[in-house]
Scaffold this motif. Structure first.
Motif, PDB file in Angstrom:
ATOM      1  N   CYS A 284      53.541  35.973  44.651  1.00 61.61           N
ATOM      2  CA  CYS A 284      53.636  34.592  45.143  1.00 61.61           C
ATOM      3  C   CYS A 284      53.452  33.566  44.030  1.00 61.61           C
ATOM      4  O   CYS A 284      53.981  32.469  44.099  1.00 61.61           O
ATOM      5  N   CYS A 289      48.614  35.823  47.647  1.00 58.09           N
ATOM      6  CA  CYS A 289      49.055  37.152  48.086  1.00 58.09           C
ATOM      7  C   CYS A 289      48.184  38.279  47.533  1.00 58.09           C
ATOM      8  O   CYS A 289      48.127  39.353  48.112  1.00 58.09           O
ATOM      9  N   CYS A 292      48.356  39.893  41.976  1.00 53.08           N
ATOM     10  CA  CYS A 292      47.995  39.829  40.556  1.00 53.08           C
ATOM     11  C   CYS A 292      46.496  40.001  40.317  1.00 53.08           C
ATOM     12  O   CYS A 292      46.035  39.762  39.199  1.00 53.08           O
ATOM     13  N   CYS A 322      47.507  34.549  38.261  1.00 54.20           N
ATOM     14  CA  CYS A 322      48.620  33.607  38.416  1.00 54.20           C
ATOM     15  C   CYS A 322      48.135  32.169  38.516  1.00 54.20           C
ATOM     16  O   CYS A 322      48.925  31.243  38.320  1.00 54.20           O
TER      17      CYS A 322
HETATM   18  S1  FES Z   1      47.917  35.817  44.140  1.00 52.27           S
HETATM   19 FE1  FES Z   1      50.048  36.215  44.446  1.00 52.27          FE
HETATM   20  S2  FES Z   1      50.763  36.545  42.419  1.00 52.27           S
HETATM   21 FE2  FES Z   1      48.732  35.913  42.138  1.00 52.27          FE
END
Ligand code: FES
Length: 335
Positions: A284, A289, A292, A322
């Motif tokens: 995301c 999400c 990462c 991210c």
């Molecule tokens: S929380 Fe979704 S890519 Fe970092």
């Protein structure tokens, strides 16, 4: 592969996905979501809204949002029956927890993970109630499925065009805190902010309130909008919301190589690592999400995600690279 498409409301469609070879799909827990690759640089996350007991299919529901960044428009326009899709295995940052009673509160398209959770709770004979706030019956996603199933007996549907909004007051089950009760809230940002703030003011312990955001929390200056029905079911709002806050330079060091990289104020850890050829998993890129999440071996993260619980944030042993940053001059990452 897209197996069937059906109308879920006047503005929403349900997409049934099955393996192209007809084989089994990875199992999932209630509350999970998948990444859907809609184009070379267009990846969106959608909650699974069917029962986790169904092994051969995933069901997602997407509300068309013409004011969004385009994920839902592309999906409504391009996804046809038979279209092959690249998707990720399910991930879950919104799991059911052990409790004697469960209160599920959904706003608009936030019903998607909540419906799967209700299915799971019903299957195990658990005690629960579901409240769904929508703008109108016509725009209520998955309303027919909710009301035509056994879940309908445990569900209360609220329509703001009839003056029944969450601003008029929390559901009765939330007005007084109850021990051994878990509360789950999912929906547009303003809706969630309002419900969580009101529940907290009513005395609910933060550990009892579980949330799933479809977008990063709006910056403090943004006006909270608590009416349900906004959003499209994916997590595609402007990433600036996740990056809001004072940024400063710091260093990230990779444990496996010992190499350190300077992260300037206007770059994310993921951007810096990717630019140097370090492989990282991203989805995301908004902190919602969990794709990462990366181990932190030393240093203090400055968490800016919506994925981790307060306890997980306090532990400080994982960071969403991210969007999150560092409070200490250096972070040692378990990469
Ligand atoms: S929380 Fe979704 S890519 Fe970092």
């Amino acid at each position: 592969m897209v197996h069937t498409i059906s109308l879920a409301s006047s503005t929403s469609r349900s997409y049934e996905l099955r393996a192209a070879d007809g084989g089994a799909l990875p199992s999932f827990e209630a509350g999970a979501h998948i990444d859907v690759h809609l184009g070379p640089s267009l990846v969106r996350q959608y909650s699974l809204c069917n029962s986790p007991r169904e092994k051969g299919r995933y069901l997602i529901c997407v509300r068309r949002d013409d004011a969004g960044r385009g994920g839902s428009r592309t999906l409504h326009r391009d996804l046809t029956v038979g279209r092959r899709l690249r998707i990720s295995p399910p991930r879950n940052h919104f799991p059911l927890v052990a409790a004697g009673h469960h209160v599920l509160v959904a706003g608009g398209i936030g019903i998607t993970p909540v419906l799967s959770m209700a299915e799971a709770l019903a299957a195990r004979g658990a005690s629960f109630v579901l409240h769904h706030y929508t703008s109108s019956a016509a725009e209520a996603p998955l309303l027919e499925r909710l009301q035509s199933s056994a879940l309908g007996e445990r569900a209360v549907v609220h329509h703001s065009d009839q003056g029944d909004t969450v601003r008029a007051g929390l559901p009765a089950e939330l007005q007084v805190p109850e021990a051994d009760t878990a509360v789950y809230v999912c929906g547009p940002d303003g809706f969630m902010t309002h419900v969580v703030a009101e529940a907290t003011a009513a005395g609910w312990h933060p550990g009892q309130l579980h949330t799933e955001r479809f977008a990063p929390t709006a910056p403090p200056s943004a006006e909270a909008e608590a009416e349900a029905g906004d959003g499209d079911g994916d997590r595609d709002r402007d990433r600036d919301g996740a990056k809001a806050g004072v940024a400063a330079e710091f260093t990230v060091r990779i444990a496996s190589t010992g190499t350190g990289y300077r992260v300037p104020a206007d770059r994310t850890i993921a951007e810096v690592l990717t630019a140097h050829g370090v492989e990282v998993e991203l989805s995301c890129e908004q902190g919602i999400c969990g794709a990462c999440l990366t181990p932190v071996l030393a240093g203090e993260p400055d968490h800016r995600d919506e994925v981790q619980t307060p306890d997980e944030r306090a532990a400080g042993d994982r960071i969403t690279i991210c969007c999150s940053r560092a409070r200490s001059p250096e972070l040692l990452l378990g990469l």
